[in-house]
Design an enzyme around this catalytic site. Structure first.
Site: not given
Lengths: 594, 594
Positions: B292, B296, B440-442
């Protein structure tokens, strides 16, 4: 998958409790019958149509889009039926003159109708929406014969209208347009040229389409002072007014767009199409502004429409979607997680949306009420003052409501997380649909330049000062009140900031020809937020007046207003500094540096 | 209709003149060979591939999209060939360990490569982009057998990887996930469950796809402490490592999205699919963060990619499109109108875009350089300090670059007026494509909460103070300099504002559990702008060092920096006030009021 419920309670608040629209309008000639009950009944009827007929076609319309084949355009499934219901309900001629079959209702009511229709189905609503411009322009400038021939059918919705302005090389700069008009012996003209971006230019919703076309007469001066307006019907009328031969105006192609797929956008070819002059020769731009001013308020309303639809759907999702736990204590211990509305970021998006939407709606009604007064008031000076307010607020309603419309739609999409990016959830359509509203009927930069370069300085600042007087009146009324201090204080600060910034701008512009346009967009936002602060102060005042009511509506209204004053209005401090940086930072580099 | 030219000159400036990346990295073990010439050659090679192979497929890929049929996914025409060229060039394993066939190049170079690939074709770039996460995670946590079996093929690009995290009811809140893992006697596990939003979950670009799947062991504790990570190949390997039987993992459907149409997003069904534990049981979230964190930074880079592509195309259009006349005197008297780049509003959009993009690019390289140092430096305390900077800046790079990515893409679309809304011009695709990067990705709110709720307070503010020390060092160096005063002054003010705001936040959070999250997104933007002010100060310093150069690049760089300091950084004053309004305005209403 989206849903829509018309915000009737808030609309009634704005009409009756905030502005007492019927109290102000019913003394005016033509509005004698327009009581609160009539207004409420109209809104309720419209809400039903929007919720039950128009909104269910919104996503399917986007997916299907319009189809172009052999010069003909087919609108998406269900649109024709829905439009026929719309027309049958008399919605096409809501504000039009009863002389030609209209209902003669005020603009201040129509803007709420248009908001609902836009929320329900922005694409479908654009067809009759733009026809309003045709109706207004013909009413103002048409000959009796033109009015008698075209207005009844446009008002009944049997026919629709368009505005044919843009050409490939002439968008914001209409002075460059080349479409030509050659006179015929019978008083008509042959129109030749190609127009682009013509909304509703060709479609199968109605049997005839009445184009208002900007073109140049043969002897026309160059630039914007040589433009005339012509009425060019798709189907020519016989002597008796019935449909005759097809005119030489055809759709060459349709555009594939980011959104608004169910609203057709055409390239229109005029090949010696027969047309008739509307208004005076070479005065076409003035005629265009008759429709443009109406349409700019209409487009501002579209921004509100999508913001409201986005807010409603994001709110429903936020109450239903379970993720994470509230920071201030578990909200739903019986569930695996709390609904995301417990999270400050989600709340912030919803409160932001709402604090903007409610202010915009009220401002839109106020501005349209000024338009009503400017049309009907017996006293010329009152008409002038009202018209001033319309002129000043039109760029704000148009640009601020559509800029915020995009911002809110995007923010509400974000509430859905990954689901917001998926078509079936419907949020991304709102983002795509609303994006055009920042562009058409004059880009928002054009609006900002209209505000800063034209409206602000007009007659030594008459419009601007007229509005400041209104605000001062409000401030005098509420200043001593303790309950109103969180509104009146920030409003006074914001107005002072706006005044000083405006003063700075006028000084700076004396030495720098780029100053106004460099400031324009930021200044428009600064001005808009200050106007919203005023509107919120008025709304809080109206809500406090009902402090003893058991209805939670009023308390909620005050809290939404407090949110605006505390968490949105402070944007103005940053904007003020940015504006004062002047044009140099953006103009310093030569073109080759880009 | 869009075009792309890799911004190599600016990339070289950042690598060599601004940060002396090779000077800092070449002393480190493994980077001995990484000289400036190697870096430049890599960038040039990548630029060619991007301009000639990847970008020409960007619009056609969007129009065609991915096709799902009978469980199989076909990527758009040309994608397979282009990807094979990409893999053949060694781009899939640029930073991977040479032990398994990678090139062992630094992340600080890779982020520029990824920026170019993303500009050229965001959808295509996502396939190998996400595989990087798989490579890194297996490298960090895999057994030797796992590494030997999978890494060489992933690094060569013969196979690709995915991250299977999200489930329908578990997005931001992964603790809710339900996918199960049951042990087999041979040490493998049977994985069962349904994952959604799986990028590259199924496609025909490669023969095998290696899924890293989060699931629960039977005895797992509830919530996020009971999650383990499993490797689940689409095609099982035979003893000799060649492809064997198909595993029980299949795509159930693909999503229809706002954008990124050429990047497939799947619902993945695991039906007793065979998998192997990666890392320790119940430590899957820690493993996930290995990928992640890399992803990010990668997604932040995607924001830069689209901003750059938007800027380039808007600039070209602004120089070519003729509308209106310059306010400070006609620029092109021989033409019917001036190019719109003469207008302050257009300039403002271009300068804004550029002042953000150039800062973001430099910050991205700086952060990735810290990652390189944190991986390779022999001194543990240096590694720790570098790792701190990566931790602090990751949410900023991710959220700020993607929020600004959307803002810039939208602003550059606006430069095109009505043409921006038409698909063939390509601008609206950029707006649609980049929108997912904020999610996406948080989501960016998750990033902001990571910054405010975790990174900021870690070890008594160690990360934050470490960065403040860096800034203080810069300020001490440039403070006395007259030429730098327009950078050092505003930077000092901004840093003081940030410090005071941070202090306020820590105090406020003592009494209000919602305080941090209420402030998070605005605080992240305030922090980001302050970081950009620091980066611009460094860039101005590097540019002033070349004041005698005849290359206009340096003078331009300083002007773009001045634009940022004067017209962007002042946003922080408004943000500061908004943050200090606290959580009450958004939390005051009860849920029923919405």
């Amino acid at each position: 998958m989206t849903s829509y419920t018309a915000p009737l309670r808030d609309m009634r608040f704005v009409l009756h409790e905030l502005f007492d629209v019927t109290g102000k309008l019913s003394p005016l000639p033509g509005f004698e019958e327009v009581g609160a009950e009539v207004m409420d009944a109209v809104l309720e009827e419209c809400a039903k149509l929007c919720q039950e007929v128009l909104h269910p076609l919104n996503q399917s319309g986007d997916q299907e889009g319009c189809v172009f084949k052999d010069g003909n355009v087919t609108v998406p499934k269900g649109f024709k039926d829905a439009y026929q219901q719309y027309a049958a309900g008399g919605w096409c001629g809501l504000t039009a003159s009863p002389e030609y079959g209209g209902q003669g209702l005020p603009e201040s009511l129509d803007c709420l109708v248009a908001e609902m229709v836009g929320s329900a189905n922005l694409s479908l609503g654009l067809y009759p929406g733009l026809t309003q411009g045709t109706i207004i322009t013909l009413t103002a400038l048409g000959t009796d014969e033109q009015k008698n021939s075209y207005l009844p059918k446009l008002i009944s919705g049997e026919w629709q209208g368009t505005m044919c302005l843009t050409e490939a090389h002439a968008g914001s700069d209409l002075g460059l347009l080349r479409t030509k008009a050659a006179p015929n012996k019978d008083g008509s003209f042959n129109i030749s040229g190609t127009k682009i971006f013509i909304s509703s230019g060709e479609h199968d919703l109605t049997e005839n389409i009445i184009h208002l076309v900007l073109a140049r007469l043969e002897d026309a001066p160059e630039g914007s002072r040589g433009i005339s307006m012509f009425l060019v019907p798709k189907v020519l009328l016989k002597e008796d007014g019935s449909l005759g031969a097809r005119n030489n105006v055809t759709a060459g192609s349709i555009e594939h767009k980011m959104g608004m797929s169910a609203s057709v956008t055409c390239v229109m070819n005029f090949d010696n199409a027969k047309g008739w002059l509307v208004g005076q020769p070479h005065k076409g731009l003035a005629g265009m502004f008759v429709m443009m001013n109406k349409e700019r308020l209409f487009v501002g309303g579209q921004g509100i429409s999508i913001a409201e639809l986005s807010y409603q759907n994001a709110t429903a999702y936020a109450k239903e979607r379970l993720q994470g736990r509230a920071a201030d204590g578990v909200a739903c211990p019986d569930k695996a997680a709390d609904p995301i509305i417990v999270h400050p970021d989600i709340r912030n998006r919803l409160m932001f949306s709402r604090s903007i939407i409610e202010a915009e709606r009220a401002l839109s009604v106020w501005t349209n009420m000024q338009a009503d007064i400017s049309h009907k008031h017996p006293d010329k000076s009152v008409r002038q003052k009202a018209d001033d307010m319309v002129g000043l607020m039109t760029p704000i309603v148009k640009a601020a409501s559509t800029d915020f419309g995009s911002e809110i739609a995007n923010s509400c999409l974000q509430v859905f997380g990954g689901h917001g990016y998926i078509r079936e959830y419907g949020m991304e359509q709102m983002v795509r649909d609303v994006r055009i509203t920042q562009i058409y009927e004059g880009t928002n930069a054009i609006q900002a330049m209209d505000l800063v370069g034209r409206k602000l300085g007009l007659d030594n600042g008459r419009l601007y000062k007229g509005w400041l007087d209104e605000v001062e009146e409000t401030l005098i009324r509420v200043s001593g009140r303790n309950d109103m201090s969180e509104f009146s204080g920030p409003l006074r600060d914001a107005v002072e900031r706006l005044k000083e910034c405006t003063q700075w701008l006028f000084e700076d512009a004396k030495n720098d020809p780029n100053s106004r346009n460099a400031a324009a967009c930021d200044y428009l936002r600064l001005f808009s937020l200050t106007v919203f602060a005023w509107i919120w102060t008025l709304m809080a005042e109206a809500a406090f007046a009902k402090a003893n009511s058991s209805e939670a509506f009023y308390d909620t209204k005050i809290h939404v207003g407090l949110y605006f004053m505390r968490r949105v209005l402070p944007q103005t401090t940053g904007l003020d500094s940015i504006i004062r940086a002047g044009s140099e930072p953006m103009m310093a580099l030569t073109e080759v540096a880009f």
